[in-house]
Design a protein around this motif. Structure first.
Motif, mmCIF file in Angstrom:
data_model
loop_
_atom_site.group_PDB
_atom_site.id
_atom_site.type_symbol
_atom_site.label_atom_id
_atom_site.label_comp_id
_atom_site.label_asym_id
_atom_site.label_seq_id
_atom_site.Cartn_x
_atom_site.Cartn_y
_atom_site.Cartn_z
ATOM 1 N N THR A 79 -0.979 5.207 -13.901
ATOM 2 C CA THR A 79 -1.042 4.569 -12.595
ATOM 3 C C THR A 79 -1.640 5.571 -11.610
ATOM 4 O O THR A 79 -1.192 6.710 -11.535
ATOM 5 C CB THR A 79 0.363 4.138 -12.120
ATOM 6 N N THR B 41 -3.292 6.169 -7.551
ATOM 7 C CA THR B 41 -3.327 5.660 -6.181
ATOM 8 C C THR B 41 -4.401 6.378 -5.386
ATOM 9 O O THR B 41 -4.768 7.526 -5.676
ATOM 10 C CB THR B 41 -1.966 5.847 -5.483
ATOM 11 N N THR C 143 -6.205 6.293 -1.097
ATOM 12 C CA THR C 143 -6.279 5.715 0.249
ATOM 13 C C THR C 143 -7.731 5.757 0.713
ATOM 14 O O THR C 143 -8.534 6.555 0.220
ATOM 15 C CB THR C 143 -5.399 6.502 1.235
ATOM 16 N N LEU D 146 4.926 -2.164 -11.688
ATOM 17 C CA LEU D 146 4.948 -1.911 -10.249
ATOM 18 C C LEU D 146 6.081 -2.648 -9.545
ATOM 19 O O LEU D 146 6.244 -2.512 -8.335
ATOM 20 C CB LEU D 146 3.613 -2.333 -9.623
ATOM 21 N N PRO E 180 6.200 -1.808 -3.042
ATOM 22 C CA PRO E 180 4.956 -2.360 -2.502
ATOM 23 C C PRO E 180 5.136 -3.780 -1.987
ATOM 24 O O PRO E 180 6.025 -4.511 -2.434
ATOM 25 C CB PRO E 180 4.015 -2.319 -3.708
ATOM 26 N N TYR F 89 -3.239 -3.769 -4.333
ATOM 27 C CA TYR F 89 -3.130 -3.086 -3.039
ATOM 28 C C TYR F 89 -1.699 -3.173 -2.554
ATOM 29 O O TYR F 89 -1.079 -4.250 -2.578
ATOM 30 C CB TYR F 89 -4.064 -3.712 -2.005
ATOM 31 N N ASP F 90 -1.193 -2.028 -2.140
ATOM 32 C CA ASP F 90 0.165 -1.953 -1.593
ATOM 33 C C ASP F 90 0.050 -1.940 -0.073
ATOM 34 O O ASP F 90 -0.355 -0.941 0.517
ATOM 35 C CB ASP F 90 0.856 -0.688 -2.092
ATOM 36 N N VAL G 261 -3.932 0.821 -5.678
ATOM 37 C CA VAL G 261 -3.226 1.257 -6.888
ATOM 38 C C VAL G 261 -3.967 0.695 -8.101
ATOM 39 O O VAL G 261 -4.151 -0.518 -8.224
ATOM 40 C CB VAL G 261 -1.761 0.773 -6.904
ATOM 41 N N LYS G 262 -4.410 1.592 -8.980
ATOM 42 C CA LYS G 262 -5.042 1.171 -10.232
ATOM 43 C C LYS G 262 -4.090 1.442 -11.384
ATOM 44 O O LYS G 262 -3.591 2.562 -11.538
ATOM 45 C CB LYS G 262 -6.352 1.925 -10.457
ATOM 46 N N PRO H 12 2.931 -5.936 -5.153
ATOM 47 C CA PRO H 12 1.598 -5.601 -4.671
ATOM 48 C C PRO H 12 0.671 -6.821 -4.648
ATOM 49 O O PRO H 12 0.937 -7.828 -5.306
ATOM 50 C CB PRO H 12 1.120 -4.566 -5.686
ATOM 51 N N LYS I 153 -2.299 1.608 0.341
ATOM 52 C CA LYS I 153 -2.985 2.368 -0.685
ATOM 53 C C LYS I 153 -3.437 1.441 -1.816
ATOM 54 O O LYS I 153 -2.800 0.422 -2.111
ATOM 55 C CB LYS I 153 -2.077 3.466 -1.236
#
Length: 233
Positions: A136, A138, A140, A75, A83, A114-115, A122-123, A92, A120
């Protein structure tokens, strides 16, 4: 009768001889300067933590660190669209690292971040056995529990905001004294997803001082995404 008396006398003599021998031995030990033997109880040594678990074992510290390293490396984007974390710095905000179910042949982990720039969640799916990121994702509007770092940022925002005076006044009314510094407060928080925080990352703070009750702050929403505090009607 005489036999029992004689036996008793013999037993007494033996006992006195044994006592004298013990005292003599003790004195001899003291005279020789030998230290008395003191019984000791020791805890058994802790078993070393393995680098990797198996099956459904929780992630080991090594696995957790490796999953975090792999996820954040994927990331890492220091550009203007990359992020940012809760402080606004590049990268992030790390929320959690969890073991993920796999097919039994690999150890897997999900890294949640979290960004704050894009607001959003993000996993990042990580295959620890292969040492690589496998996906990856995302979303919201999904808000996992706040981390201690995010809670500390929320307390700081409220303390410096105009509504911070309202918080201190409520402490004064409830406990008789307002906190002089934010460091006095024992913080906790829960995420808030109602308006106006349907998309932003927001929290409701749960604050108290040790030995004192919590102060009602449920109408004060700390918007971490916008860096402000909102009072609910």
């Amino acid at each position: 009768m005489q036999k029992r008396t004689a036996a008793a006398m013999v037993a007494a003599v033996v006992a006195m001889w044994s006592l004298g021998w013990m005292l003599g031995s003790s004195a001899g030990a003291e005279d020789s300067g030998a230290a008395p033997v003191v019984p000791r109880i020791t805890d058994p040594p802790e078993a070393p933590v393995p680098a990797a678990g198996t099956g459904r074992d929780p992630l080991t510290p090594t696995e957790t660190a490796r999953a975090r390293e792999l996820a954040l490396a994927g990331l890492a984007d220091a550009g203007p669209t990359g992020p940012t974390d809760v402080t606004g710095a590049a990268g992030p905000e790390l929320l959690a690292v969890r073991r993920a179910d796999g097919d039994g042949t690999a150890r897997r982990a999900d890294v949640l971040t979290y960004d704050y720039r894009g607001d959003k969640l993000v996993k990042v799916a990580v295959d620890l056995t292969a040492g690589r990121v496998t996906g990856t994702f995302t979303a919201t509007g999904m808000q996992p529990p706040a981390t201690p770092r995010e809670v500390a940022a929320a307390v700081d925002l409220l303390w410096r905001h105009d509504l911070g005076e309202l918080m201190r006044e409520r402490f004064r009314q409830a406990t008789g004294a307002a906190p002089a510094t934010a460091a006095e407060l024992q913080p906790g928080a829960q995420t808030y997803t109602g308006e106006p925080c349907a998309v932003h990352r927001c929290v409701l703070l749960l604050l108290h001082r040790p030995g004192e009750p919590y102060v009602d702050l449920t109408d004060l929403v700390v918007d971490l995404s916008a860096g402000t505090v909102v009072r609910l009607p």
